[in-house]
Design a protein around this motif. Structure first.
Motif, mmCIF file in Angstrom:
data_model
loop_
_atom_site.group_PDB
_atom_site.id
_atom_site.type_symbol
_atom_site.label_atom_id
_atom_site.label_comp_id
_atom_site.label_asym_id
_atom_site.label_seq_id
_atom_site.Cartn_x
_atom_site.Cartn_y
_atom_site.Cartn_z
ATOM 1 N N ARG A 80 0.835 -1.218 0.000
ATOM 2 C CA ARG A 80 0.000 0.000 0.000
ATOM 3 C C ARG A 80 0.860 1.254 0.000
ATOM 4 O O ARG A 80 0.554 2.218 -0.705
ATOM 5 C CB ARG A 80 -0.917 0.015 1.224
ATOM 6 C CG ARG A 80 -2.119 -0.895 1.040
ATOM 7 C CD ARG A 80 -3.097 -0.724 2.143
ATOM 8 N NE ARG A 80 -3.581 0.660 2.198
ATOM 9 C CZ ARG A 80 -4.741 1.001 2.686
ATOM 10 N NH1 ARG A 80 -5.554 0.109 3.171
ATOM 11 N NH2 ARG A 80 -5.111 2.257 2.712
ATOM 12 N N THR A 81 1.940 1.246 0.766
ATOM 13 C CA THR A 81 2.841 2.396 0.813
ATOM 14 C C THR A 81 3.442 2.680 -0.556
ATOM 15 O O THR A 81 3.701 3.828 -0.911
ATOM 16 C CB THR A 81 3.968 2.157 1.843
ATOM 17 O OG1 THR A 81 3.379 1.996 3.131
ATOM 18 C CG2 THR A 81 4.966 3.284 1.874
ATOM 19 N N ASN A 82 3.634 1.637 -1.333
ATOM 20 C CA ASN A 82 4.225 1.784 -2.663
ATOM 21 C C ASN A 82 3.185 1.942 -3.762
ATOM 22 O O ASN A 82 3.493 1.775 -4.941
ATOM 23 C CB ASN A 82 5.155 0.604 -2.952
ATOM 24 C CG ASN A 82 6.433 0.732 -2.164
ATOM 25 O OD1 ASN A 82 7.226 1.637 -2.423
ATOM 26 N ND2 ASN A 82 6.639 -0.138 -1.201
ATOM 27 N N GLY A 83 1.945 2.262 -3.383
ATOM 28 C CA GLY A 83 0.936 2.631 -4.360
ATOM 29 C C GLY A 83 0.055 1.517 -4.894
ATOM 30 O O GLY A 83 -0.782 1.764 -5.768
ATOM 31 N N VAL A 84 0.207 0.306 -4.398
ATOM 32 C CA VAL A 84 -0.665 -0.780 -4.859
ATOM 33 C C VAL A 84 -2.067 -0.529 -4.291
ATOM 34 O O VAL A 84 -2.221 -0.325 -3.090
ATOM 35 C CB VAL A 84 -0.122 -2.155 -4.423
ATOM 36 C CG1 VAL A 84 -1.068 -3.266 -4.824
ATOM 37 C CG2 VAL A 84 1.263 -2.393 -5.004
#
Length: 99
Positions: A80-84
C-alpha cells in the motif's frame, strides 16, 4: 521439532512459489483425523542453539498464527505504501457468511 528454513542461499520468487507449492502438497495430504491427533503433542521450536518447548496448540496460537498475521500485515502495508491499490477487503479475503 520445528526448524524454520534457512535462507542463507539466494531465494528468489520462483523458489518462494516452489516452497508454497510443496507446503500445499504436504498439507493437502493430511486428513482431519491426522491433524486432530496432533493435539496436546509436544513441539520444540529450534532456532539455532535455542530450543523453545510448546504444546501443538500453544505453538499454533501463540507463535505461528501471530507470526503469520504480522508478516501478512507488513507485506500488505509495504504494498500500500508503494501505491498498490489494496483495501481492507483485499487483506480480509472472502467473507464466509452463513447461507
Amino acid at each position: 521439532m520445528f526448524n524454520p528454513p534457512s535462507f542463507k542461499t539466494p531465494f528468489d520468487f520462483a523458489d518462494f512459489r516452489g516452497s508454497l507449492r510443496q507446503a500445499r502438497e504436504v498439507l493437502s495430504a493430511l486428513t482431519p483425523e491426522a491433524v486432530n491427533a496432533l493435539g496436546g503433542n509436544d513441539v520444540i521450536f529450534a532456532l539455532g542453539d535455542r530450543k523453545l518447548p510448546f504444546t501443538a496448540e500453544g505453538f499454533l496460537m501463540s507463535f505461528s498464527l501471530p507470526n503469520f498475521y504480522f508478516h501478512a500485515t507488513t507485506a500488505y502495508d509495504i504494498l500500500r505504501t508503494n501505491g498498490v491499490p489494496l483495501g481492507k477487503r483485499d487483506f480480509m479475503g472472502r467473507l464466509k457468511m452463513k447461507t
